[in-house]
Enzyme design. Structure first.
Site, PDB file in Angstrom:
ATOM      1  N   TYR A   1       7.874  14.395  13.315  1.00 11.38           N
ATOM      2  CA  TYR A   1       8.691  13.395  12.618  1.00 11.38           C
ATOM      3  C   TYR A   1       8.793  12.110  13.468  1.00 11.38           C
ATOM      4  CZ  TYR A   1      13.068  11.140  11.076  1.00 11.38           C
ATOM      5  OH  TYR A   1      14.028  10.234  10.685  1.00 11.38           O
TER       6      TYR A   1
ATOM      7  N   ALA B   1      12.114   8.055   3.242  1.00 12.08           N
ATOM      8  CA  ALA B   1      11.358   8.609   4.374  1.00 12.08           C
ATOM      9  C   ALA B   1      11.241  10.109   4.204  1.00 12.08           C
ATOM     10  CB  ALA B   1      12.067   8.293   5.694  1.00 12.08           C
TER      11      ALA B   1
END
Ligand SMILES: NC(=O)c1ccc[n+]([C@@H]2O[C@H](COP(=O)([O-])OP(=O)(O)OC[C@H]3O[C@@H](n4cnc5c(N)ncnc54)[C@H](OP(=O)(O)O)[C@@H]3O)[C@@H](O)[C@H]2O)c1
Length: 309
Positions: A135, A70
């Protein structure tokens, strides 16, 4: 059983290599195909190039995908929203669509930062999301993309991840603790520190149960689960616990004074939720798993660091 683990150089990815290798064949994927100190097969897989993923996955031909890769630079994401979205959402959708076509189940990780951060009760999977950061938005979009792909999937939302290696709060505190007499740490954000090792061992347990189930059960069990250690604290509480243990085992000569501050005293580019304590009832009851208190994971990591000196 061939298990593809992406993000194999990250905190969770590295821990997964150990916890899953005993359950079958593991292929470790990183952006450039290299992983230090492993004898496992490795491959290059860049989530920054979603269009290329299907061909790479077809070549690897995994039986299950565990996506621990990620874009995790929470503050930097505020100025790189396209890249964060590409890695955390578009690529997850591409991965899911390939998996749906191939009939391959996917385990994926998400975050407490999908929540807006109000309240004072542990958050359940069904509670309303509302990320406050780029995010968080990108990770929530990744959840949706995987769900919409129609692949059988487990989305494991975790939080406050740390490990004996990697870039994390615990290692930052130990470094600052050795340098300074006094530290100020945010005391009005509540959550649960969770070791990469707990996430990896819990993933191995859950995966075993999930893959052993018949197709209908596996499909029915698809969805979001909260996976964090037990209990809760604040960043300041976590920092104090780290310092206390580090002094006890001799990792630090003396404990610095750790003083509480508020989030407004410590401005960061990304906003973080004040309340991100996650309710883990669903994963514990569905997969019959115990999640020990966060202090247990901290003791284990401190012991690992002590042994590594
Ligand atoms: N860390 C936390 O506190 C936290 C909290 C909640 C949820 N999570 C979630 O938990 C999961 C694991 O996090 P972690 O703590 O293990 O993160 P990490 O230590 O930052 O590891 C992430 C890994 O992803 C890799 N990666 C980044 N961009 C990539 C790309 N374009 N292609 C391929 N790989 C790429 C990184 O590779 P490089 O090493 O090459 O950069 C890194 O090894 C993530 O889904 C994260 O969102 C983490």
């Amino acid at each position: 059983m061939k298990m593809l683990i992406t993000g194999a150089r990250g905190q969770v990815g590295r821990a997964l290599l150990h916890s899953l290798a005993i359950h079958g064949e593991v292929v470790a994927a990183t952006r450039d195909g290299s992983v230090d100190n492993v004898t496992l097969p490795t491959t290059a897989l860049d989530l920054g190039r979603p269009a290329a993923l299907a061909d790479i996955l077809t070549r690897i031909d995994p039986d299950v995908i565990i996506n621990a890769a990620a874009y995790t630079a929470v503050d930097r994401a505020e100025s790189e929203p396209e890249l964060a979205h590409c890695v955390n959402a578009e690529a997850v959708g591409a991965l899911g669509r390939w998996a749906a076509d191939a009939g391959v189940p996917v385990v994926h990780y998400s975050t407490d930062y999908v929540f807006p951060g109000q309240g004072d009760c542990p958050l359940r999977e069904s509670d309303p999301t509302g990320p406050r950061s780029v995010y968080g938005h990108s990770k929530l979009a990744g959840e949706a993309a995987l769900r919409e792909s129609d692949a059988d999937h487990l989305i494991l939302r975790t939080a406050w991840v740390y490990d004996a290696q990697g870039k994390n709060f615990l290692r930052t505190m130990l470094r600052l603790g050795a340098e300074r007499d006094r530290l100020t740490v945010v005391d009005d954000q509540h959550g649960t520190p969770t070791s990469a090792n707990l996430i990896a061992t819990a993933t191995a347990h859950v995966l075993q149960h999930w893959l052993a189930a018949d197709t209908a059960t596996r499909h029915a069990q698809s969805g979001v689960y909260h996976l964090v250690a037990g209990g809760r604290t604040t960043w300041c509480g976590f920092a104090r616990a780290i310092m206390d243990r580090a002094v006890q085992v001799g990792l630090l000569a003396r404990a610095p004074q750790v003083e509480p501050i508020t989030t407004t005293d410590f401005p960061t580019p990304a906003r973080r939720p004040a309340w991100s304590v996650l309710d883990t009832t669903r994963i514990r009851e569905t997969f019959d798993i115990e999640l020990p208190a966060w202090e247990v994971g901290l003791d284990a990591v401190i012991a690992e660091l002590t042994g590594a000196r």
